[in-house]
Scaffold this motif. Structure first.
Motif, mmCIF file in Angstrom:
data_model
loop_
_atom_site.group_PDB
_atom_site.id
_atom_site.type_symbol
_atom_site.label_atom_id
_atom_site.label_comp_id
_atom_site.label_asym_id
_atom_site.label_seq_id
_atom_site.Cartn_x
_atom_site.Cartn_y
_atom_site.Cartn_z
ATOM 1 N N SER A 85 0.775 -1.238 0.000
ATOM 2 C CA SER A 85 0.000 0.000 0.000
ATOM 3 C C SER A 85 0.809 1.291 0.000
ATOM 4 C CB SER A 85 -1.030 0.026 1.129
ATOM 5 O OG SER A 85 -0.437 0.252 2.376
ATOM 6 N N SER A 86 2.012 1.322 0.529
ATOM 7 C CA SER A 86 2.828 2.537 0.508
ATOM 8 C C SER A 86 4.296 2.149 0.564
ATOM 9 C CB SER A 86 2.484 3.428 1.692
ATOM 10 O OG SER A 86 3.258 4.604 1.661
ATOM 11 N N SER A 87 5.127 2.781 -0.263
ATOM 12 C CA SER A 87 6.542 2.435 -0.301
ATOM 13 C C SER A 87 7.391 3.627 -0.705
ATOM 14 C CB SER A 87 6.794 1.324 -1.322
ATOM 15 O OG SER A 87 6.253 0.114 -0.894
ATOM 16 N N GLY B 266 8.176 8.691 -2.324
ATOM 17 C CA GLY B 266 7.226 7.672 -1.906
ATOM 18 C C GLY B 266 5.961 7.720 -2.733
ATOM 19 N N THR B 267 5.218 6.630 -2.701
ATOM 20 C CA THR B 267 3.941 6.569 -3.394
ATOM 21 C C THR B 267 3.032 5.592 -2.683
ATOM 22 O OG1 THR B 267 2.884 6.383 -5.571
ATOM 23 C CG2 THR B 267 4.553 4.732 -5.026
ATOM 24 N N ASN B 268 1.791 5.567 -3.107
ATOM 25 C CA ASN B 268 0.790 4.671 -2.538
ATOM 26 C C ASN B 268 0.241 3.764 -3.626
ATOM 27 O OD1 ASN B 268 0.709 5.832 0.181
ATOM 28 N ND2 ASN B 268 -0.098 7.624 -0.859
ATOM 29 N N ASP B 269 -0.267 2.612 -3.211
ATOM 30 C CA ASP B 269 -0.860 1.668 -4.143
ATOM 31 C C ASP B 269 -2.022 2.317 -4.897
ATOM 32 O OD1 ASP B 269 -1.258 -0.824 -5.407
ATOM 33 O OD2 ASP B 269 -2.831 -1.345 -3.971
ATOM 34 N N ASP C 253 -2.146 4.513 -7.296
ATOM 35 C CA ASP C 253 -2.032 5.970 -7.395
ATOM 36 C C ASP C 253 -1.230 6.335 -8.640
ATOM 37 O OD1 ASP C 253 -2.226 8.639 -6.715
ATOM 38 O OD2 ASP C 253 -1.345 8.401 -4.734
ATOM 39 N N CYS D 50 3.300 10.893 -6.597
ATOM 40 C CA CYS D 50 4.303 10.543 -5.590
ATOM 41 C C CYS D 50 4.598 11.776 -4.745
ATOM 42 C CB CYS D 50 5.561 9.964 -6.217
ATOM 43 S SG CYS D 50 6.360 10.979 -7.461
#
Length: 163
Positions: free
Chosen positions: A102-104, A123-126, A128, A131
């Motif tokens: 979900s987030s990395s 970073g980003t989210n699933d 999406d 960033c």
């Protein structure tokens, strides 16, 4: 069946309809089939909430997609001195993110600032297409729009997985 499946063009380029199996000898295992490659440009839109931040000139933004992995790079120069205090977010990445957790954190950025350059994590989210940036020296802190000084550059590179 007379369906064409492979073609070698006059310039020596080979086209294969269903991909190319790599490293499998004569076996054809789906996990080793390269079936997608694309490269091109994209347009990063940098925002503070719903406010688009003016860029000075065009941003340079490129991507390469090999299978499900996308690598993006861009540089952008800020073109306004508006006082914006929200989180700096890049919209318009080329493909929708598919990250199971979900987030990395997916990359890094360098902010060329007159008051002192600094690095950030990207970073980003699933699910999406945007960033964000986190301060390398204080990873719980997001980079705000005011951290990016007017007339200065961001240089950024990140890699993520898509569908």
């Amino acid at each position: 069946n007379n369906t064409e499946r492979v073609r070698i063009h006059s310039d020596g380029v080979m086209s294969a309809v269903n991909g190319v199996a790599l490293g499998v000898g004569t076996a054809n295992t789906a996990s080793n089939v390269l079936d997608d490659y694309e490269e091109g440009t994209w347009t990063p839109v940098l925002k503070d909430g719903s406010t688009t931040i003016t860029q000075n000139g065009s941003a340079y933004a490129y991507y390469k997609k090999v299978g499900r992995i996308v690598n993006c790079t861009f540089q952008a120069r800020r073109g306004d001195s508006a006082s914006l205090t929200g989180t700096l977010v890049v919209h318009g990445i080329p493909f929708t993110v598919n990250i199971p957790n979900s987030s990395s954190m997916i990359g890094s950025a360098w902010f060329d600032n007159s008051s002192g350059d600094f690095n950030a994590l990207v970073g980003t989210n699933d699910n999406d297409t945007s960033c964000f940036f986190r301060d390398c020296n204080a990873p719980d802190d997001y980079i705000t729009s005011n951290d990016w000084v007017n007339g200065r550059y961001i240089y950024c590179s990140f890699t993520y997985q898509t569908d």
